[in-house]
Design a protein around this motif. Structure first.
Motif, mmCIF file in Angstrom:
data_model
loop_
_atom_site.group_PDB
_atom_site.id
_atom_site.type_symbol
_atom_site.label_atom_id
_atom_site.label_comp_id
_atom_site.label_asym_id
_atom_site.label_seq_id
_atom_site.Cartn_x
_atom_site.Cartn_y
_atom_site.Cartn_z
ATOM 1 N N GLU A 80 -53.426 54.304 -1.800
ATOM 2 C CA GLU A 80 -52.540 53.646 -0.853
ATOM 3 C C GLU A 80 -53.131 52.309 -0.429
ATOM 4 O OE1 GLU A 80 -52.605 56.909 1.813
ATOM 5 O OE2 GLU A 80 -54.569 56.397 2.596
ATOM 6 N N PRO A 81 -52.299 51.393 0.022
ATOM 7 C CA PRO A 81 -52.814 50.103 0.496
ATOM 8 C C PRO A 81 -53.901 50.307 1.555
ATOM 9 C CG PRO A 81 -50.427 50.007 0.331
ATOM 10 C CD PRO A 81 -50.828 51.451 0.097
ATOM 11 N N GLY A 82 -54.974 49.536 1.429
ATOM 12 C CA GLY A 82 -56.090 49.625 2.371
ATOM 13 C C GLY A 82 -57.213 50.535 1.917
ATOM 14 N N LEU A 83 -57.039 51.251 0.811
ATOM 15 C CA LEU A 83 -58.058 52.199 0.352
ATOM 16 C C LEU A 83 -59.356 51.485 -0.039
ATOM 17 C CD1 LEU A 83 -58.426 55.227 -0.006
ATOM 18 C CD2 LEU A 83 -57.584 55.006 -2.340
ATOM 19 N N THR A 84 -59.235 50.335 -0.672
ATOM 20 C CA THR A 84 -60.427 49.569 -1.054
ATOM 21 C C THR A 84 -61.195 49.155 0.198
ATOM 22 O OG1 THR A 84 -59.258 48.733 -2.996
ATOM 23 C CG2 THR A 84 -61.263 47.566 -2.345
ATOM 24 N N ASP A 85 -60.484 48.710 1.224
ATOM 25 C CA ASP A 85 -61.137 48.313 2.471
ATOM 26 C C ASP A 85 -61.815 49.507 3.140
ATOM 27 O OD1 ASP A 85 -60.285 45.699 2.102
ATOM 28 O OD2 ASP A 85 -58.449 46.003 3.261
ATOM 29 N N ARG A 86 -61.193 50.670 3.056
ATOM 30 C CA ARG A 86 -61.805 51.880 3.638
ATOM 31 C C ARG A 86 -63.089 52.242 2.902
ATOM 32 N NH1 ARG A 86 -57.945 56.541 3.522
ATOM 33 N NH2 ARG A 86 -59.725 57.575 4.465
ATOM 34 N N LEU A 87 -63.092 52.149 1.569
ATOM 35 C CA LEU A 87 -64.310 52.434 0.805
ATOM 36 C C LEU A 87 -65.381 51.406 1.124
ATOM 37 C CD1 LEU A 87 -65.871 54.059 -1.300
ATOM 38 C CD2 LEU A 87 -64.840 52.612 -3.070
ATOM 39 N N ARG A 88 -65.000 50.146 1.168
ATOM 40 C CA ARG A 88 -65.956 49.084 1.501
ATOM 41 C C ARG A 88 -66.575 49.339 2.877
ATOM 42 N NH1 ARG A 88 -62.859 44.922 0.769
ATOM 43 N NH2 ARG A 88 -63.683 44.354 -1.262
ATOM 44 N N SER A 89 -65.770 49.734 3.841
ATOM 45 C CA SER A 89 -66.256 50.021 5.187
ATOM 46 C C SER A 89 -67.246 51.191 5.178
ATOM 47 C CB SER A 89 -65.079 50.333 6.106
ATOM 48 O OG SER A 89 -65.519 50.680 7.390
ATOM 49 N N LEU A 90 -66.928 52.237 4.433
ATOM 50 C CA LEU A 90 -67.840 53.386 4.326
ATOM 51 C C LEU A 90 -69.178 52.937 3.764
ATOM 52 C CD1 LEU A 90 -68.238 56.582 4.347
ATOM 53 C CD2 LEU A 90 -67.639 56.432 1.928
ATOM 54 N N ILE A 91 -69.145 52.148 2.707
ATOM 55 C CA ILE A 91 -70.375 51.688 2.067
ATOM 56 C C ILE A 91 -71.175 50.787 3.002
ATOM 57 C CG2 ILE A 91 -71.247 50.200 0.207
ATOM 58 C CD1 ILE A 91 -68.917 51.375 -1.524
ATOM 59 N N GLU A 92 -70.495 49.890 3.703
ATOM 60 C CA GLU A 92 -71.197 48.934 4.558
ATOM 61 C C GLU A 92 -71.683 49.539 5.871
ATOM 62 O OE1 GLU A 92 -68.520 45.632 4.973
ATOM 63 O OE2 GLU A 92 -68.822 44.991 2.887
ATOM 64 N N LEU A 139 -31.886 66.233 2.975
ATOM 65 C CA LEU A 139 -32.202 65.933 1.577
ATOM 66 C C LEU A 139 -33.143 64.745 1.429
ATOM 67 C CD1 LEU A 139 -28.829 66.345 -0.358
ATOM 68 C CD2 LEU A 139 -30.850 67.790 -0.464
ATOM 69 N N THR A 140 -33.025 63.757 2.294
ATOM 70 C CA THR A 140 -33.828 62.547 2.149
ATOM 71 C C THR A 140 -35.112 62.581 2.961
ATOM 72 O OG1 THR A 140 -32.585 61.458 3.904
ATOM 73 C CG2 THR A 140 -31.834 61.098 1.625
ATOM 74 N N ALA A 141 -35.296 63.558 3.824
ATOM 75 C CA ALA A 141 -36.508 63.643 4.638
ATOM 76 C C ALA A 141 -37.694 63.962 3.735
ATOM 77 C CB ALA A 141 -36.355 64.710 5.712
ATOM 78 N N ARG A 142 -38.768 63.255 3.959
ATOM 79 C CA ARG A 142 -39.992 63.483 3.199
ATOM 80 C C ARG A 142 -41.090 63.880 4.159
ATOM 81 N NH1 ARG A 142 -40.142 58.314 -0.849
ATOM 82 N NH2 ARG A 142 -38.255 58.847 -1.974
ATOM 83 N N PRO A 143 -41.909 64.847 3.768
ATOM 84 C CA PRO A 143 -43.020 65.196 4.644
ATOM 85 C C PRO A 143 -44.028 64.047 4.675
ATOM 86 C CG PRO A 143 -43.155 66.401 2.566
ATOM 87 C CD PRO A 143 -41.863 65.660 2.573
ATOM 88 N N ALA A 144 -44.669 63.862 5.802
ATOM 89 C CA ALA A 144 -45.677 62.820 5.915
ATOM 90 C C ALA A 144 -46.871 63.182 5.047
ATOM 91 C CB ALA A 144 -46.116 62.689 7.376
ATOM 92 N N LEU A 145 -47.360 62.209 4.293
ATOM 93 C CA LEU A 145 -48.521 62.438 3.454
ATOM 94 C C LEU A 145 -49.777 62.303 4.297
ATOM 95 C CD1 LEU A 145 -47.504 60.344 0.329
ATOM 96 C CD2 LEU A 145 -47.414 62.830 0.589
ATOM 97 N N ALA A 146 -50.733 63.178 4.041
ATOM 98 C CA ALA A 146 -52.007 63.087 4.737
ATOM 99 C C ALA A 146 -52.756 61.861 4.236
ATOM 100 C CB ALA A 146 -52.818 64.346 4.473
ATOM 101 N N GLU A 147 -53.558 61.286 5.093
ATOM 102 C CA GLU A 147 -54.347 60.130 4.689
ATOM 103 C C GLU A 147 -55.321 60.533 3.590
ATOM 104 O OE1 GLU A 147 -56.139 56.643 7.212
ATOM 105 O OE2 GLU A 147 -57.441 58.385 7.350
ATOM 106 N N THR A 148 -55.528 59.642 2.661
ATOM 107 C CA THR A 148 -56.439 59.886 1.555
ATOM 108 C C THR A 148 -57.854 60.097 2.082
ATOM 109 O OG1 THR A 148 -55.074 58.569 0.083
ATOM 110 C CG2 THR A 148 -57.351 58.899 -0.593
ATOM 111 N N LEU A 149 -58.505 61.142 1.597
ATOM 112 C CA LEU A 149 -59.863 61.479 2.001
ATOM 113 C C LEU A 149 -60.859 60.614 1.243
ATOM 114 C CD1 LEU A 149 -61.923 63.538 3.324
ATOM 115 C CD2 LEU A 149 -61.778 64.779 1.170
ATOM 116 N N ILE A 150 -61.784 60.017 1.966
ATOM 117 C CA ILE A 150 -62.945 59.351 1.368
ATOM 118 C C ILE A 150 -64.156 59.954 2.052
ATOM 119 C CG2 ILE A 150 -64.205 57.221 0.994
ATOM 120 C CD1 ILE A 150 -61.645 55.686 1.142
#
Length: 138
Positions: A43-55, A11-22
């Motif tokens: 999710e935490p770190g999404l802003t850093d991931r977008l910044r990394s893509l841009i840079e 009942l408490t098991a949750r499927p792992a969420l896929a990483e957000t696509l950028i």
């Protein structure tokens, strides 16, 4: 007792969420035909991931499409501020019905851009970060 523990674990098991696509994509070779797609949980770190893509890769186009059920409020506020600081517009759209590469990333071809999407909960704060904001009822 053991059966009760197994039942509770199921009942408490949750499927792992896929990483957000950028993903940076273009529909043609003009600046105006390019965009960034952010699809999934905020999710935490999404802003850093977008910044990394841009840079690191550079991003053509000035629109960021969002397709998200929401997520972490603090990260949404941070991402919205970053999008505004960078001068991007925001729009709602996703990749439903779009052909995909073997790695699962959407293949945007010709003039077929993002399909209608959703922007719920914390995603609204990211959406409001856009200098201009667009909704499509396509």
């Amino acid at each position: 007792m053991r059966a009760l523990l197994v039942f509770f674990a199921v009942l408490t098991a949750r499927p792992a969420l896929a990483e957000t696509l950028i993903q940076n994509a273009c529909l043609g070779n003009a600046y105006e035909s390019c965009f960034v797609l952010i699809e999934g949980q905020i999710e935490p770190g999404l802003t850093d991931r977008l910044r990394s893509l841009i840079e690191t890769e550079g991003v053509d186009g000035g629109v960021i499409y969002l397709n998200s059920p929401g997520g972490t409020l603090g990260e949404a506020l941070r991402l919205g501020r970053y999008i505004r600081e960078q001068g991007y517009d925001t729009a709602i759209g996703g990749s439903d019905g779009i052909p995909r590469h073997t790695d699962g990333k959407p293949i945007f071809l010709g003039s077929e851009g993002p399909s209608p999407g959703r922007c719920e909960s914390a995603c609204a704060y990211v959406f409001m970060g856009g200098v201009r904001r667009f909704l499509s009822e396509r």
